[in-house]
Design a protein around this motif. Structure first.
Motif, PDB file in Angstrom:
ATOM      1  N   LEU A   1      -2.775  -5.726   7.119  1.00  0.00           N
ATOM      2  CA  LEU A   1      -2.727  -5.037   5.833  1.00  0.00           C
ATOM      3  C   LEU A   1      -2.245  -3.604   6.006  1.00  0.00           C
ATOM      4  CD1 LEU A   1      -3.359  -4.861   2.793  1.00  0.00           C
ATOM      5  CD2 LEU A   1      -5.732  -4.294   3.411  1.00  0.00           C
ATOM      6  N   ALA A   2      -2.657  -2.961   7.091  1.00  0.00           N
ATOM      7  CA  ALA A   2      -2.205  -1.591   7.353  1.00  0.00           C
ATOM      8  C   ALA A   2      -0.690  -1.531   7.450  1.00  0.00           C
ATOM      9  CB  ALA A   2      -2.836  -1.074   8.643  1.00  0.00           C
ATOM     10  N   GLY A   3      -0.097  -2.548   8.079  1.00  0.00           N
ATOM     11  CA  GLY A   3       1.358  -2.578   8.164  1.00  0.00           C
ATOM     12  C   GLY A   3       2.009  -2.674   6.800  1.00  0.00           C
ATOM     13  N   GLN A   4       1.427  -3.488   5.930  1.00  0.00           N
ATOM     14  CA  GLN A   4       1.979  -3.631   4.582  1.00  0.00           C
ATOM     15  C   GLN A   4       1.843  -2.329   3.796  1.00  0.00           C
ATOM     16  OE1 GLN A   4       0.042  -7.006   2.761  1.00  0.00           O
ATOM     17  NE2 GLN A   4       0.285  -8.253   4.599  1.00  0.00           N
ATOM     18  N   LEU A   5       0.662  -1.705   3.892  1.00  0.00           N
ATOM     19  CA  LEU A   5       0.423  -0.483   3.139  1.00  0.00           C
ATOM     20  C   LEU A   5       1.233   0.689   3.674  1.00  0.00           C
ATOM     21  CD1 LEU A   5      -3.459  -0.768   2.674  1.00  0.00           C
ATOM     22  CD2 LEU A   5      -1.681  -1.161   0.954  1.00  0.00           C
ATOM     23  N   ALA A   6       1.408   0.721   5.009  1.00  0.00           N
ATOM     24  CA  ALA A   6       2.151   1.826   5.617  1.00  0.00           C
ATOM     25  C   ALA A   6       3.604   1.835   5.190  1.00  0.00           C
ATOM     26  CB  ALA A   6       2.048   1.761   7.145  1.00  0.00           C
ATOM     27  N   ALA A   7       4.107   0.679   4.782  1.00  0.00           N
ATOM     28  CA  ALA A   7       5.495   0.603   4.319  1.00  0.00           C
ATOM     29  C   ALA A   7       5.701   1.391   3.031  1.00  0.00           C
ATOM     30  CB  ALA A   7       5.898  -0.853   4.128  1.00  0.00           C
TER      31      ALA A   7
ATOM     32  N   SER B   1       5.869   4.570   1.488  1.00  0.00           N
ATOM     33  CA  SER B   1       6.081   5.884   2.090  1.00  0.00           C
ATOM     34  C   SER B   1       5.223   6.982   1.481  1.00  0.00           C
ATOM     35  CB  SER B   1       7.563   6.280   1.978  1.00  0.00           C
ATOM     36  OG  SER B   1       7.959   6.309   0.620  1.00  0.00           O
ATOM     37  N   THR B   2       4.644   6.732   0.311  1.00  0.00           N
ATOM     38  CA  THR B   2       3.844   7.779  -0.343  1.00  0.00           C
ATOM     39  C   THR B   2       2.380   7.744   0.083  1.00  0.00           C
ATOM     40  OG1 THR B   2       3.427   6.335  -2.237  1.00  0.00           O
ATOM     41  CG2 THR B   2       5.343   7.786  -2.358  1.00  0.00           C
ATOM     42  N   LEU B   3       1.984   6.721   0.813  1.00  0.00           N
ATOM     43  CA  LEU B   3       0.584   6.569   1.198  1.00  0.00           C
ATOM     44  C   LEU B   3       0.232   7.523   2.340  1.00  0.00           C
ATOM     45  CD1 LEU B   3      -1.760   4.611   0.364  1.00  0.00           C
ATOM     46  CD2 LEU B   3      -1.233   3.345   2.449  1.00  0.00           C
ATOM     47  N   GLY B   4      -0.905   8.208   2.218  1.00  0.00           N
ATOM     48  CA  GLY B   4      -1.367   9.104   3.267  1.00  0.00           C
ATOM     49  C   GLY B   4      -2.440   8.467   4.126  1.00  0.00           C
ATOM     50  N   ALA B   5      -2.803   9.138   5.229  1.00  0.00           N
ATOM     51  CA  ALA B   5      -3.775   8.598   6.179  1.00  0.00           C
ATOM     52  C   ALA B   5      -5.134   8.384   5.532  1.00  0.00           C
ATOM     53  CB  ALA B   5      -3.893   9.526   7.384  1.00  0.00           C
ATOM     54  N   ASP B   6      -5.594   9.351   4.740  1.00  0.00           N
ATOM     55  CA  ASP B   6      -6.904   9.240   4.101  1.00  0.00           C
ATOM     56  C   ASP B   6      -6.981   8.028   3.187  1.00  0.00           C
ATOM     57  OD1 ASP B   6      -7.616  11.491   5.438  1.00  0.00           O
ATOM     58  OD2 ASP B   6      -7.491  12.846   3.711  1.00  0.00           O
TER      59      ASP B   6
ATOM     60  N   GLY C   1      -2.934  14.347   3.171  1.00  0.00           N
ATOM     61  CA  GLY C   1      -1.980  14.064   2.112  1.00  0.00           C
ATOM     62  C   GLY C   1      -0.562  13.815   2.575  1.00  0.00           C
ATOM     63  N   GLU C   2      -0.294  13.982   3.871  1.00  0.00           N
ATOM     64  CA  GLU C   2       1.070  13.761   4.366  1.00  0.00           C
ATOM     65  C   GLU C   2       1.417  12.277   4.273  1.00  0.00           C
ATOM     66  OE1 GLU C   2       3.806  14.415   8.399  1.00  0.00           O
ATOM     67  OE2 GLU C   2       1.625  14.702   8.483  1.00  0.00           O
ATOM     68  N   PRO C   3       2.492  11.916   3.595  1.00  0.00           N
ATOM     69  CA  PRO C   3       2.878  10.507   3.524  1.00  0.00           C
ATOM     70  C   PRO C   3       3.145   9.943   4.914  1.00  0.00           C
ATOM     71  CG  PRO C   3       4.078  11.814   1.903  1.00  0.00           C
ATOM     72  CD  PRO C   3       3.392  12.788   2.823  1.00  0.00           C
ATOM     73  N   LEU C   4       2.624   8.761   5.169  1.00  0.00           N
ATOM     74  CA  LEU C   4       2.802   8.163   6.492  1.00  0.00           C
ATOM     75  C   LEU C   4       4.272   7.921   6.803  1.00  0.00           C
ATOM     76  CD1 LEU C   4      -0.180   5.659   6.390  1.00  0.00           C
ATOM     77  CD2 LEU C   4       0.007   7.724   7.793  1.00  0.00           C
TER      78      LEU C   4
END
Length: 298
Positions: free
Chosen positions: A211-217, A219-224, A260-263
């Motif tokens: 799921l992390a791989g899907q969400l990391a795609a 680009s606006t998602l941050g680490a938190d 808040g930095e996008p992954l």
């Protein structure tokens, strides 16, 4: 296959090999705590491919266990370990006793700061001091050219790589991919502790990483936000799981990413690391990502 129980024996065999082979000598080393599984076997095979002599160590190191941890319960099966070692072509197996490795209480510790304060280092104080100390001792005993470690414990790889770099140890650290069961659960000696229900729910770790791989795609998602969503997923999918940590950090220095930095804009590599308890059994898993791409070693 030669089995050594003393430091003098293993040093003698390796010295003889180096004298016979001269400049062509290449020693590969796989340090383990035994109860070998396919993950360890894959490390031995990699060493056999790349080195003329492969040394396997089997030693349950008391220094890396806390007072309430499972040193006495840690699974051991010497006969099976030796069978796996023979099958995978280990040339030398070093199986020292605690007395052989620590004839007197050790007054020296190898402490690697920075990369040990988070993840497992936060919940297991002193653990990585024990890891650094025993691996340093083993490197001095075996004197390998290459040492092979599985990336399932990516923090351990980071700690040992840092130690080798900072102390100018003449050994190349070779990280190797995590080996998994068919359903995705990372192989671990501690999996034997899981009840059938715990084993069934433990696959949530690898599912969360997928799921992390899907969400990391995105680009606006941050680490938190990624940490929050993964924690919610694990809690929902595995009701008996107790989360120790869900962390998204830079790798290999294991520092927090900018809030808040996008992954999608993170430079270098970063890691999603999980530690989850099922009853008294604590399992870890992780996935590594590289700059602006969804890719992993696992």
């Amino acid at each position: 296959m030669i089995i050594c129980q003393t430091i003098a024996e293993v040093k003698s065999h390796i010295s003889n090999y180096r004298m016979e082979q001269g400049q062509q000598a290449k020693v590969g080393f796989v340090p383990t705590m035994g109860f070998l599984h396919e993950g360890h076997a894959s490390l031995l095979r990699r060493s056999k491919q790349e080195c003329g002599l492969t040394v396997l160590s089997i030693f349950v190191n008391p220094l890396q266990f806390g007072p309430n941890e499972d040193f006495d319960r840690y699974p051991r099966d010497e006969e099976r370990d030796l069978q796996v070692a023979r099958q995978e072509g280990a040339d030398v197996v070093f199986m020292p006793s605690v007395r052989e490795m620590y004839p007197v209480p050790a007054k020296t510790r190898v402490l690697v700061s920075g990369v040990t304060e988070r993840l497992c280092g936060a919940s297991r104080p002193g653990h990585f001091d024990g890891v650094g100390t025993v691996v340093s001792k083993l490197f001095h005993i075996v004197g390998p050219d290459r040492a092979y470690f599985g990336l399932k414990d990516a923090q351990q790889v980071a700690v040992i790589t840092t130690m080798v770099r900072d102390l100018n140890m003449p050994v190349e650290i070779v990280p190797c991919e995590t080996v998994r069961e068919q359903d995705g659960l990372a192989l671990s000696s501690r999996n034997v502790y899981l009840s059938p229900e715990q084993r069934m729910q433990a696959v949530v770790l690898s599912q969360a990483l997928a799921l992390a791989g899907q969400l990391a795609a995105k680009s606006t998602l941050g680490a938190d936000e990624l940490q929050r969503r993964l924690s919610e997923y694990i809690t929902a999918e595995a009701p008996i799981a107790v989360i120790d940590y869900v962390e998204v950090l830079s790798y290999p220095d294991l520092e927090q990413l900018q809030p808040g930095e996008p992954l999608g804009s993170v430079g270098g590599s970063w890691i999603v690391a999980l530690a989850v308890k099922f009853g008294t059994t604590r399992l870890i898993d992780n996935r590594l990502f590289w700059a602006k791409e969804v890719s992993s070693h696992v």
